[in-house]
Scaffold this motif. Structure first.
Motif, PDB file in Angstrom:
ATOM      1  N   GLY A 137     -39.598 -35.851 -45.130  1.00  0.00           N
ATOM      2  CA  GLY A 137     -39.626 -36.337 -43.472  1.00  0.00           C
ATOM      3  C   GLY A 137     -40.512 -35.503 -42.946  1.00  0.00           C
ATOM      4  N   GLU A 138     -40.368 -34.412 -42.800  1.00  0.00           N
ATOM      5  CA  GLU A 138     -41.256 -33.455 -42.061  1.00  0.00           C
ATOM      6  C   GLU A 138     -42.971 -34.581 -41.981  1.00  0.00           C
ATOM      7  OE1 GLU A 138     -42.988 -29.572 -41.876  1.00  0.00           O
ATOM      8  OE2 GLU A 138     -41.482 -28.960 -43.422  1.00  0.00           O
ATOM      9  N   LEU A 139     -43.582 -34.462 -43.837  1.00  0.00           N
ATOM     10  CA  LEU A 139     -44.693 -35.170 -43.676  1.00  0.00           C
ATOM     11  C   LEU A 139     -44.743 -36.673 -43.201  1.00  0.00           C
ATOM     12  CD1 LEU A 139     -47.505 -34.849 -44.598  1.00  0.00           C
ATOM     13  CD2 LEU A 139     -46.666 -35.941 -46.872  1.00  0.00           C
ATOM     14  N   THR A 140     -45.548 -36.680 -42.262  1.00  0.00           N
ATOM     15  CA  THR A 140     -45.858 -38.467 -41.782  1.00  0.00           C
ATOM     16  C   THR A 140     -47.632 -39.115 -42.478  1.00  0.00           C
ATOM     17  OG1 THR A 140     -44.947 -38.181 -39.825  1.00  0.00           O
ATOM     18  CG2 THR A 140     -46.680 -40.127 -40.212  1.00  0.00           C
ATOM     19  N   LEU A 141     -47.449 -40.425 -43.110  1.00  0.00           N
ATOM     20  CA  LEU A 141     -48.458 -41.097 -43.317  1.00  0.00           C
ATOM     21  C   LEU A 141     -48.569 -42.295 -41.975  1.00  0.00           C
ATOM     22  CD1 LEU A 141     -48.063 -40.214 -47.383  1.00  0.00           C
ATOM     23  CD2 LEU A 141     -49.792 -39.022 -45.851  1.00  0.00           C
ATOM     24  N   ASP A 142     -49.190 -42.819 -42.672  1.00  0.00           N
ATOM     25  CA  ASP A 142     -49.905 -44.244 -42.301  1.00  0.00           C
ATOM     26  C   ASP A 142     -50.056 -44.801 -43.473  1.00  0.00           C
ATOM     27  OD1 ASP A 142     -51.965 -43.350 -42.224  1.00  0.00           O
ATOM     28  OD2 ASP A 142     -52.560 -44.242 -40.070  1.00  0.00           O
ATOM     29  N   GLY A 143     -49.832 -46.312 -43.028  1.00  0.00           N
ATOM     30  CA  GLY A 143     -50.746 -46.978 -44.738  1.00  0.00           C
ATOM     31  C   GLY A 143     -51.832 -47.090 -44.852  1.00  0.00           C
ATOM     32  N   PRO A 144     -52.917 -46.775 -44.017  1.00  0.00           N
ATOM     33  CA  PRO A 144     -54.712 -46.727 -44.696  1.00  0.00           C
ATOM     34  C   PRO A 144     -54.403 -45.433 -44.853  1.00  0.00           C
ATOM     35  CG  PRO A 144     -54.296 -47.899 -42.425  1.00  0.00           C
ATOM     36  CD  PRO A 144     -53.027 -46.753 -42.570  1.00  0.00           C
ATOM     37  N   THR A 145     -54.333 -44.575 -44.953  1.00  0.00           N
ATOM     38  CA  THR A 145     -54.584 -43.126 -45.713  1.00  0.00           C
ATOM     39  C   THR A 145     -53.171 -42.723 -46.268  1.00  0.00           C
ATOM     40  OG1 THR A 145     -54.001 -41.931 -43.203  1.00  0.00           O
ATOM     41  CG2 THR A 145     -53.502 -40.917 -45.250  1.00  0.00           C
ATOM     42  N   LEU A 146     -52.092 -43.888 -46.616  1.00  0.00           N
ATOM     43  CA  LEU A 146     -51.334 -43.886 -47.952  1.00  0.00           C
ATOM     44  C   LEU A 146     -52.239 -45.230 -48.704  1.00  0.00           C
ATOM     45  CD1 LEU A 146     -48.808 -43.322 -49.541  1.00  0.00           C
ATOM     46  CD2 LEU A 146     -48.221 -45.261 -48.159  1.00  0.00           C
ATOM     47  N   ALA A 147     -53.350 -46.217 -48.377  1.00  0.00           N
ATOM     48  CA  ALA A 147     -54.291 -46.940 -49.432  1.00  0.00           C
ATOM     49  C   ALA A 147     -54.850 -46.155 -49.900  1.00  0.00           C
ATOM     50  CB  ALA A 147     -54.681 -47.864 -48.533  1.00  0.00           C
ATOM     51  N   ARG A 148     -55.408 -45.149 -48.767  1.00  0.00           N
ATOM     52  CA  ARG A 148     -56.522 -44.244 -49.514  1.00  0.00           C
ATOM     53  C   ARG A 148     -56.153 -43.453 -51.004  1.00  0.00           C
ATOM     54  NH1 ARG A 148     -59.692 -41.315 -45.313  1.00  0.00           N
ATOM     55  NH2 ARG A 148     -61.073 -40.907 -46.815  1.00  0.00           N
ATOM     56  N   ILE A 149     -55.390 -42.704 -50.573  1.00  0.00           N
ATOM     57  CA  ILE A 149     -54.389 -41.838 -51.465  1.00  0.00           C
ATOM     58  C   ILE A 149     -54.350 -42.460 -52.769  1.00  0.00           C
ATOM     59  CG2 ILE A 149     -52.443 -40.553 -51.898  1.00  0.00           C
ATOM     60  CD1 ILE A 149     -51.790 -39.708 -49.301  1.00  0.00           C
ATOM     61  N   TYR A 150     -54.278 -44.250 -52.526  1.00  0.00           N
ATOM     62  CA  TYR A 150     -53.901 -44.406 -53.469  1.00  0.00           C
ATOM     63  C   TYR A 150     -55.035 -45.087 -54.391  1.00  0.00           C
ATOM     64  CZ  TYR A 150     -48.775 -44.220 -55.501  1.00  0.00           C
ATOM     65  OH  TYR A 150     -47.864 -43.821 -55.267  1.00  0.00           O
ATOM     66  N   LEU A 151     -56.380 -45.376 -53.730  1.00  0.00           N
ATOM     67  CA  LEU A 151     -57.553 -45.500 -54.260  1.00  0.00           C
ATOM     68  C   LEU A 151     -58.443 -44.034 -54.712  1.00  0.00           C
ATOM     69  CD1 LEU A 151     -58.706 -47.477 -51.547  1.00  0.00           C
ATOM     70  CD2 LEU A 151     -58.301 -48.326 -53.805  1.00  0.00           C
ATOM     71  N   GLY A 152     -57.713 -43.076 -55.031  1.00  0.00           N
ATOM     72  CA  GLY A 152     -58.280 -42.542 -55.378  1.00  0.00           C
ATOM     73  C   GLY A 152     -59.555 -41.172 -54.083  1.00  0.00           C
ATOM     74  N   GLU A 153     -59.314 -42.153 -53.211  1.00  0.00           N
ATOM     75  CA  GLU A 153     -60.148 -41.191 -51.661  1.00  0.00           C
ATOM     76  C   GLU A 153     -60.084 -40.159 -51.250  1.00  0.00           C
ATOM     77  OE1 GLU A 153     -61.124 -44.742 -49.533  1.00  0.00           O
ATOM     78  OE2 GLU A 153     -61.679 -45.976 -50.865  1.00  0.00           O
ATOM     79  N   ILE A 154     -58.481 -39.550 -51.177  1.00  0.00           N
ATOM     80  CA  ILE A 154     -57.929 -38.727 -51.118  1.00  0.00           C
ATOM     81  C   ILE A 154     -57.323 -37.657 -52.038  1.00  0.00           C
ATOM     82  CG2 ILE A 154     -56.069 -37.903 -48.789  1.00  0.00           C
ATOM     83  CD1 ILE A 154     -56.234 -39.404 -47.108  1.00  0.00           C
ATOM     84  N   THR A 155     -57.725 -36.035 -52.429  1.00  0.00           N
ATOM     85  CA  THR A 155     -56.981 -36.441 -53.145  1.00  0.00           C
ATOM     86  C   THR A 155     -56.484 -34.859 -52.501  1.00  0.00           C
ATOM     87  OG1 THR A 155     -59.943 -34.939 -53.394  1.00  0.00           O
ATOM     88  CG2 THR A 155     -59.214 -36.952 -54.431  1.00  0.00           C
ATOM     89  N   LYS A 156     -56.398 -34.087 -51.626  1.00  0.00           N
ATOM     90  CA  LYS A 156     -55.581 -33.346 -51.438  1.00  0.00           C
ATOM     91  C   LYS A 156     -55.107 -33.184 -50.244  1.00  0.00           C
ATOM     92  CE  LYS A 156     -58.909 -29.812 -53.522  1.00  0.00           C
ATOM     93  NZ  LYS A 156     -58.095 -28.996 -54.959  1.00  0.00           N
ATOM     94  N   TRP A 157     -53.834 -32.675 -50.577  1.00  0.00           N
ATOM     95  CA  TRP A 157     -52.492 -32.773 -49.129  1.00  0.00           C
ATOM     96  C   TRP A 157     -52.982 -31.549 -47.710  1.00  0.00           C
ATOM     97  CZ3 TRP A 157     -48.783 -36.457 -49.025  1.00  0.00           C
ATOM     98  CH2 TRP A 157     -48.993 -36.142 -50.746  1.00  0.00           C
ATOM     99  N   ASN A 158     -54.086 -31.066 -47.365  1.00  0.00           N
ATOM    100  CA  ASN A 158     -54.692 -30.948 -46.346  1.00  0.00           C
ATOM    101  C   ASN A 158     -56.192 -31.628 -46.073  1.00  0.00           C
ATOM    102  OD1 ASN A 158     -56.622 -29.733 -48.305  1.00  0.00           O
ATOM    103  ND2 ASN A 158     -56.504 -27.866 -46.750  1.00  0.00           N
ATOM    104  N   ASP A 159     -55.934 -33.339 -46.574  1.00  0.00           N
ATOM    105  CA  ASP A 159     -56.968 -33.585 -46.331  1.00  0.00           C
ATOM    106  C   ASP A 159     -57.323 -33.855 -44.578  1.00  0.00           C
ATOM    107  OD1 ASP A 159     -58.942 -35.773 -47.573  1.00  0.00           O
ATOM    108  OD2 ASP A 159     -58.684 -36.340 -45.522  1.00  0.00           O
ATOM    109  N   PRO A 160     -58.613 -34.009 -44.232  1.00  0.00           N
ATOM    110  CA  PRO A 160     -59.001 -34.144 -42.348  1.00  0.00           C
ATOM    111  C   PRO A 160     -57.866 -34.965 -42.519  1.00  0.00           C
ATOM    112  CG  PRO A 160     -60.653 -33.356 -43.670  1.00  0.00           C
ATOM    113  CD  PRO A 160     -59.690 -33.613 -44.611  1.00  0.00           C
ATOM    114  N   ALA A 161     -57.849 -36.538 -42.926  1.00  0.00           N
ATOM    115  CA  ALA A 161     -57.363 -37.390 -42.687  1.00  0.00           C
ATOM    116  C   ALA A 161     -54.987 -37.602 -42.910  1.00  0.00           C
ATOM    117  CB  ALA A 161     -57.093 -39.061 -43.527  1.00  0.00           C
ATOM    118  N   ILE A 162     -54.898 -36.864 -43.306  1.00  0.00           N
ATOM    119  CA  ILE A 162     -53.362 -36.330 -43.505  1.00  0.00           C
ATOM    120  C   ILE A 162     -53.029 -35.136 -42.219  1.00  0.00           C
ATOM    121  CG2 ILE A 162     -51.777 -35.627 -45.007  1.00  0.00           C
ATOM    122  CD1 ILE A 162     -53.082 -36.376 -47.124  1.00  0.00           C
TER     123      ILE A 162
END
Length: 351
Positions: free
Chosen positions: A117-142
């Motif tokens: 529960g320490e990490l927080t995501l929002d819907g658009p960021t989660l969608a980009r992860i599943y589209l393969g657009e965000i590939t690292k856990w330290n991505d600026p969006a996260i």
């Protein structure tokens, strides 16, 4: 029995013998088939109900699609589906539908150094992860959503459900609501073509793959995450609030839904309004015929569901399901009285 073995064994056991002993079930037993997600709570309810009333329940845990086919074919008294049928399909087949129990999907993660529960995501960021657009856990969006949290540069390993399922439908429905890009490229369905990631079968398959893979993210039913003490991400909901997956956030999503004005109660509880609402919540539905050929069997089934609404809440919560709000149960009882009738037009449930 642990949660993994419980869910692994349940569909096979139920498909073979229901909740009794094959071949010796009394004629009064209730027959149903469908979704695997609610099987454990239906089994628990059936056991308690039989002890109290003597009436058994034979439920084939064969998946939502199978349950819909069987109720349409009139081979069972009720069907069960995690994805509600639309009004047109209900009318076409003269079916009545209502929500029986709730659960939800949770982003399960395997990220070194982070607590549940320490990490927080929002819907658009989660969608980009599943589209393969965000590939690292330290991505600026996260990172922008997790100021003060130390994020590793670990590569994200996307895990998805390879089999058609209500959980798939729920997750993709949510991502399609919060991301036009995801809606256009993948869409919402029980089975979709994922643009990236590793497929795994069933909740247990996704859970195991996430646990075994450093940097993984998957979507798993709430009960799996809680009972297996899995790491997970919190989410930012439609109200812009950070929420955690817990009973009160699932209940909040249901309480804010417009059940009364939705034909067939076909509410998809994703991205509901409300400060406390968990955004990937879903109900599991029951289907029965409007005009029943066996009024006695239909009456027994409705007595069981009425009992479950009134007395099954604590047992549901013990198994990490979320009971329907009492206000919804009251609406459903009126629906039974108005729409489920025998050949002479007489309601089979007194209310």
């Amino acid at each position: 029995m642990g949660i993994m073995s419980r869910f692994l064994a349940a569909p096979v056991l139920a498909a073979l013998v229901g909740f009794g002993i094959a071949g010796v079930a009394p004629a009064a037993d209730i027959s149903g088939a469908g979704a695997t997600f609610p099987y454990p709570v239906y089994a628990k309810w059936a056991d308690s109900y039989k002890k109290e009333t003597g009436t058994g329940l034979n439920y084939q845990s064969i998946g939502s699609g199978g349950g819909i086919k069987q109720i349409k074919a009139k081979t069972v008294t009720f069907g069960a589906s995690d994805a509600p049928l639309k009004e047109e399909e209900l009318k076409q087949d003269a079916l009545v539908q209502w929500p029986m129990i709730m659960g939800g999907a949770v982003p399960a993660i395997n990220v070194p150094g982070l607590n549940p529960g320490e990490l927080t995501l929002d819907g658009p960021t989660l969608a980009r992860i599943y589209l393969g657009e965000i590939t690292k856990w330290n991505d600026p969006a996260i990172a922008a959503l997790n100021k003060g949290v130390k994020l590793p540069s670990t590569a994200i390993a996307v895990v998805y459900r390879s089999d058609g399922s209500g959980t798939n439908f729920l997750f993709t429905n949510y991502l399609s609501k919060v991301s036009k890009d995801f809606d256009g490229k993948v869409g919402a369905a029980a089975s979709v073509q994922w643009p990236t990631g590793i497929g795994a079968k069933g909740n247990e398959g996704v859970a195991n793959m996430v646990k075994q893979t450093a940097g993984a993210i998957g979507y798993v039913e709430y009960a799996y995450v809680k009972q297996n003490h899995m790491n997970y991400a919190g989410l930012i909901n439609a109200a812009g609030k950070k929420v955690q997956p817990e009973a009160k956030s699932f209940q909040a999503a249901a309480a804010n839904a417009d059940w009364a004005h939705t034909p067939g109660y076909a509410v998809i509880l994703t991205n509901q309004p409300g400060a406390e609402s968990w955004p990937i919540t879903g109900a599991s539905f029951i289907l029965m015929r409007e005009k029943v050929e066996d009024p006695a069997a239909a009456a027994e089934a409705l007595k069981f569901f009425d009992w479950a609404y009134k007395k099954g809440g604590k047992e549901a919560e013990a198994l990490d399901y979320v009971p329907m709000p009492a206000s919804v149960a009251d609406m459903v009882r009126k629906t039974w009285a108005e729409h489920i009738k025998d050949a002479n037009g007489k309601p089979v449930h007194a209310g």
